[in-house]
Design a protein around this motif. Structure first.
Motif, PDB file in Angstrom:
ATOM      1  N   TYR A   1       0.799  -1.233   0.000  1.00  0.00           N
ATOM      2  CA  TYR A   1       0.000   0.000   0.000  1.00  0.00           C
ATOM      3  C   TYR A   1       0.833   1.286   0.000  1.00  0.00           C
ATOM      4  CZ  TYR A   1      -3.508  -3.436   1.394  1.00  0.00           C
ATOM      5  OH  TYR A   1      -4.326  -4.544   1.446  1.00  0.00           O
ATOM      6  N   GLY A   2       2.127   1.156   0.151  1.00  0.00           N
ATOM      7  CA  GLY A   2       2.992   2.338   0.145  1.00  0.00           C
ATOM      8  C   GLY A   2       3.392   2.773   1.551  1.00  0.00           C
ATOM      9  N   HIS A   3       4.449   3.577   1.606  1.00  0.00           N
ATOM     10  CA  HIS A   3       4.981   3.999   2.899  1.00  0.00           C
ATOM     11  C   HIS A   3       4.037   4.953   3.639  1.00  0.00           C
ATOM     12  CE1 HIS A   3       8.936   2.096   2.746  1.00  0.00           C
ATOM     13  NE2 HIS A   3       8.922   2.339   1.439  1.00  0.00           N
ATOM     14  N   GLU A   4       3.206   5.675   2.899  1.00  0.00           N
ATOM     15  CA  GLU A   4       2.235   6.542   3.567  1.00  0.00           C
ATOM     16  C   GLU A   4       1.238   5.701   4.353  1.00  0.00           C
ATOM     17  OE1 GLU A   4       0.157   9.677   5.029  1.00  0.00           O
ATOM     18  OE2 GLU A   4       2.116   9.705   4.038  1.00  0.00           O
ATOM     19  N   ALA A   5       0.847   4.545   3.784  1.00  0.00           N
ATOM     20  CA  ALA A   5      -0.040   3.633   4.509  1.00  0.00           C
ATOM     21  C   ALA A   5       0.660   3.102   5.755  1.00  0.00           C
ATOM     22  CB  ALA A   5      -0.460   2.477   3.601  1.00  0.00           C
ATOM     23  N   GLY A   6       1.960   2.816   5.623  1.00  0.00           N
ATOM     24  CA  GLY A   6       2.719   2.352   6.783  1.00  0.00           C
ATOM     25  C   GLY A   6       2.777   3.393   7.886  1.00  0.00           C
ATOM     26  N   ASP A   7       2.962   4.656   7.491  1.00  0.00           N
ATOM     27  CA  ASP A   7       2.984   5.729   8.479  1.00  0.00           C
ATOM     28  C   ASP A   7       1.645   5.848   9.194  1.00  0.00           C
ATOM     29  OD1 ASP A   7       5.574   6.280   7.795  1.00  0.00           O
ATOM     30  OD2 ASP A   7       5.119   8.054   6.594  1.00  0.00           O
ATOM     31  N   GLN A   8       0.573   5.745   8.431  1.00  0.00           N
ATOM     32  CA  GLN A   8      -0.759   5.844   9.034  1.00  0.00           C
ATOM     33  C   GLN A   8      -1.047   4.648   9.939  1.00  0.00           C
ATOM     34  OE1 GLN A   8      -2.689   8.549   8.875  1.00  0.00           O
ATOM     35  NE2 GLN A   8      -1.021   9.445   7.662  1.00  0.00           N
ATOM     36  N   ALA A   9      -0.506   3.479   9.580  1.00  0.00           N
ATOM     37  CA  ALA A   9      -0.675   2.291  10.417  1.00  0.00           C
ATOM     38  C   ALA A   9       0.025   2.481  11.761  1.00  0.00           C
ATOM     39  CB  ALA A   9      -0.124   1.063   9.701  1.00  0.00           C
ATOM     40  N   ILE A  10       1.212   3.077  11.731  1.00  0.00           N
ATOM     41  CA  ILE A  10       1.941   3.349  12.978  1.00  0.00           C
ATOM     42  C   ILE A  10       1.139   4.302  13.851  1.00  0.00           C
ATOM     43  CG2 ILE A  10       3.964   4.581  13.885  1.00  0.00           C
ATOM     44  CD1 ILE A  10       5.569   3.233  11.597  1.00  0.00           C
ATOM     45  N   LYS A  11       0.557   5.331  13.239  1.00  0.00           N
ATOM     46  CA  LYS A  11      -0.283   6.269  13.997  1.00  0.00           C
ATOM     47  C   LYS A  11      -1.494   5.555  14.589  1.00  0.00           C
ATOM     48  CE  LYS A  11       0.838  10.445  11.321  1.00  0.00           C
ATOM     49  NZ  LYS A  11       0.281  11.514  10.460  1.00  0.00           N
ATOM     50  N   TRP A  12      -2.057   4.625  13.837  1.00  0.00           N
ATOM     51  CA  TRP A  12      -3.248   3.888  14.282  1.00  0.00           C
ATOM     52  C   TRP A  12      -2.909   3.015  15.488  1.00  0.00           C
ATOM     53  CZ3 TRP A  12      -4.954  -1.397  13.872  1.00  0.00           C
ATOM     54  CH2 TRP A  12      -6.340  -1.572  14.007  1.00  0.00           C
ATOM     55  N   ILE A  13      -1.771   2.323  15.426  1.00  0.00           N
ATOM     56  CA  ILE A  13      -1.328   1.503  16.553  1.00  0.00           C
ATOM     57  C   ILE A  13      -1.052   2.388  17.771  1.00  0.00           C
ATOM     58  CG2 ILE A  13       0.509  -0.005  17.404  1.00  0.00           C
ATOM     59  CD1 ILE A  13      -1.205  -1.454  15.406  1.00  0.00           C
ATOM     60  N   ALA A  14      -0.386   3.521  17.525  1.00  0.00           N
ATOM     61  CA  ALA A  14      -0.064   4.449  18.615  1.00  0.00           C
ATOM     62  C   ALA A  14      -1.333   4.951  19.296  1.00  0.00           C
ATOM     63  CB  ALA A  14       0.757   5.617  18.083  1.00  0.00           C
ATOM     64  N   GLN A  15      -2.384   5.173  18.515  1.00  0.00           N
ATOM     65  CA  GLN A  15      -3.641   5.643  19.083  1.00  0.00           C
ATOM     66  C   GLN A  15      -4.259   4.582  19.997  1.00  0.00           C
ATOM     67  OE1 GLN A  15      -4.623   8.838  18.727  1.00  0.00           O
ATOM     68  NE2 GLN A  15      -6.051   8.282  20.336  1.00  0.00           N
ATOM     69  N   HIS A  16      -4.145   3.314  19.608  1.00  0.00           N
ATOM     70  CA  HIS A  16      -4.612   2.222  20.474  1.00  0.00           C
ATOM     71  C   HIS A  16      -3.841   2.219  21.796  1.00  0.00           C
ATOM     72  CE1 HIS A  16      -7.483  -0.232  18.110  1.00  0.00           C
ATOM     73  NE2 HIS A  16      -6.850   0.273  17.062  1.00  0.00           N
ATOM     74  N   ILE A  17      -2.534   2.411  21.701  1.00  0.00           N
ATOM     75  CA  ILE A  17      -1.702   2.419  22.905  1.00  0.00           C
ATOM     76  C   ILE A  17      -2.094   3.588  23.807  1.00  0.00           C
ATOM     77  CG2 ILE A  17       0.659   2.725  23.757  1.00  0.00           C
ATOM     78  CD1 ILE A  17       1.618   1.286  21.200  1.00  0.00           C
ATOM     79  N   LYS A  18      -2.264   4.770  23.220  1.00  0.00           N
ATOM     80  CA  LYS A  18      -2.623   5.949  24.006  1.00  0.00           C
ATOM     81  C   LYS A  18      -3.971   5.774  24.697  1.00  0.00           C
ATOM     82  CE  LYS A  18      -0.289   9.194  20.901  1.00  0.00           C
ATOM     83  NZ  LYS A  18      -0.523  10.252  19.893  1.00  0.00           N
ATOM     84  N   SER A  19      -4.927   5.190  23.983  1.00  0.00           N
ATOM     85  CA  SER A  19      -6.273   5.062  24.551  1.00  0.00           C
ATOM     86  C   SER A  19      -6.315   4.065  25.705  1.00  0.00           C
ATOM     87  CB  SER A  19      -7.268   4.642  23.455  1.00  0.00           C
ATOM     88  OG  SER A  19      -6.946   3.356  22.950  1.00  0.00           O
ATOM     89  N   GLN A  20      -5.406   3.081  25.707  1.00  0.00           N
ATOM     90  CA  GLN A  20      -5.422   2.075  26.773  1.00  0.00           C
ATOM     91  C   GLN A  20      -4.532   2.477  27.956  1.00  0.00           C
ATOM     92  OE1 GLN A  20      -4.973  -2.005  25.534  1.00  0.00           O
ATOM     93  NE2 GLN A  20      -4.235  -2.666  27.538  1.00  0.00           N
ATOM     94  N   PHE A  21      -3.399   3.102  27.655  1.00  0.00           N
ATOM     95  CA  PHE A  21      -2.444   3.426  28.710  1.00  0.00           C
ATOM     96  C   PHE A  21      -2.435   4.931  28.936  1.00  0.00           C
ATOM     97  CE2 PHE A  21      -0.986  -0.486  26.696  1.00  0.00           C
ATOM     98  CZ  PHE A  21      -0.921  -1.334  27.795  1.00  0.00           C
ATOM     99  N   LEU A  22      -3.313   5.371  29.833  1.00  0.00           N
ATOM    100  CA  LEU A  22      -3.510   6.816  30.033  1.00  0.00           C
ATOM    101  C   LEU A  22      -2.933   7.328  31.339  1.00  0.00           C
ATOM    102  CD1 LEU A  22      -7.256   7.060  28.905  1.00  0.00           C
ATOM    103  CD2 LEU A  22      -5.268   7.796  27.610  1.00  0.00           C
TER     104      LEU A  22
END
Length: 387
Positions: A266-287
């Motif tokens: 899907y391209g490196h932009e998709a990879g960057d967005q995937a990293i942001k998506w994972i990071a958002q999961h981490i932020k929402s659980q570990f507050l």
């Protein structure tokens, strides 16, 4: 009683030096707020100089009118500088120009009389009160100095209101009573408070700048989590607190499975967005007290103070499930992502964060080697293969 000439001399020199300091900072940073703060300090020094000229010059237009204009201009410029620093966007200056023009016209009509000083005191009181309000709405790292600056502005405002009343009393009572001693004390206090404010303001701004630079240095731009440097620094500081002495600490190390396929497909932009998506999961659980970071390309670490190995495993499983149960959407594509995680734990002080990370990395490797999309908290490979 304070020696007024000494106070005036020190105030003049310090405000001039602080003003020149702000101008030099502006010359380096090209930030207009520092130029305005510098001009505010210099305007105050210039007002002092003009007022002192009455000792050798009988020209009220200069020694009274222009001195009052510059003494009012100083807090005007402080307010303008604070607005520029806070919002960093164009400000409609027309109302300020109109207010200054109105003030100049009013003072022009009364400057030969004592009413000029009364009007000036009243305006200054209002300006410093508004300055205190603006400071109270701003975020500063140095909270003690922020409170001190607000206090200086509020006391300054109160003194100017008192001075207004003392100047008005002889006019209202139609008597010859003067209040020279309290007015002289207020003048000395006015000069001292203005100088203290000028000294506190650079410290506040410098503290914020230092905090911003430290935040940039310790934050991963893409995920907005800590980077590797920030993770170790924050983790070391947290574990040194007495709150966590003799308590279990745990570490979760997770890695996105088959991340290269996402980039290749899907391209490196998709990879960057995937990293942001994972990071958002981490932020929402570990507050709360957990410390989360992106420490590698697709690798994340979460330090959990006061957390047992079993609790850390449960947290890691919850995070893994929240990621694998819902697809990541990118430009109309449903991309199924999963993570593998290794978890380690120890009693605080028995292992360093680096050692915890190394143990978690071994278990992450086992999770990858034995099927991915799982959490590993032990090192027995044979048990994993049987599971």
């Amino acid at each position: 009683m304070l020696h007024l000439p000494t106070v005036i001399g020190l105030s003049f020199i310090l405000n001039l030096l602080i003003g020149l300091f702000f101008l030099s900072v502006h010359n380096y940073k090209k930030q207009s707020a520092f130029l305005i703060f510098g001009l505010a300090c210099i305007a105050f020094s210039f007002a002092e100089l003009l007022a002192c000229l009455k000792l050798i010059l009988n020209f009220p237009f200069i020694t009274s009118y222009l001195a009052n204009i510059f003494i009012i201009l100083s807090p005007f410029l402080i307010i303008l500088g604070l607005h520029k620093y806070k919002y960093s966007k164009p400000l409609n200056l027309r109302p300020i120009y109109y207010l200054l023009l109105f003030t100049a016209v009013v003072l022009l009509s009364v400057y030969p009389y004592s009413a000029a000083q009364m009007v000036t005191s009243f305006i200054i009181a209002g300006l410093y009160l508004f300055s205190a309000y603006i400071i109270s709405t701003m975020n500063f790292v140095a909270t003690l100095q922020k409170k001190a600056l607000i206090t200086c502005f509020l006391i300054h405002s109160l003194l100017m209101f008192v001075q207004t009343v003392l100047l008005a009393l002889p006019i209202l009572s139609l008597s010859d009573t003067t209040y020279l001693e309290p007015l002289e004390l207020i003048l000395s206090s006015h000069l001292i408070l203005a100088t203290c404010s000028a000294l506190l303001l650079p410290y506040l701004l410098a503290s914020n700048t230092e905090h911003t630079l430290a935040s940039i240095a310790n934050t991963d731009v893409l995920s907005q989590l800590f980077n590797r440097r920030g993770f170790f620094m924050k983790g070391k500081n947290a574990l040194s607190l007495s709150l966590y002495q003799n308590k279990n600490i745990s570490l979760i190390l997770l890695d996105i499975d088959f991340f290269k396929r996402v980039n290749d497909t899907y391209g490196h932009e998709a990879g960057d967005q995937a990293i942001k998506w994972i990071a958002q999961h981490i932020k929402s659980q570990f507050l709360n007290e957990e410390i989360s970071a992106r420490i590698g390309g697709e690798e994340f670490a979460i330090l959990l103070p006061n957390c047992s190995l079993s609790d850390a495993r449960n947290n890691a499983e919850e995070l893994r499930e929240s990621i694998s149960c819902y697809p990541f959407y990118y430009e109309g594509h449903d991309i199924n992502l999963s993570v593998s995680a290794g978890v380690s734990s120890t009693l605080n002080g028995e292992q360093t964060i680096k050692e915890l990370l190394a143990n978690a990395d071994k278990r992450l490797y086992l999770a990858k080697e034995t099927g991915r999309d799982k959490v590993v908290t032990y090192d027995e490979k044979s048990l994993l293969l049987q599971a």
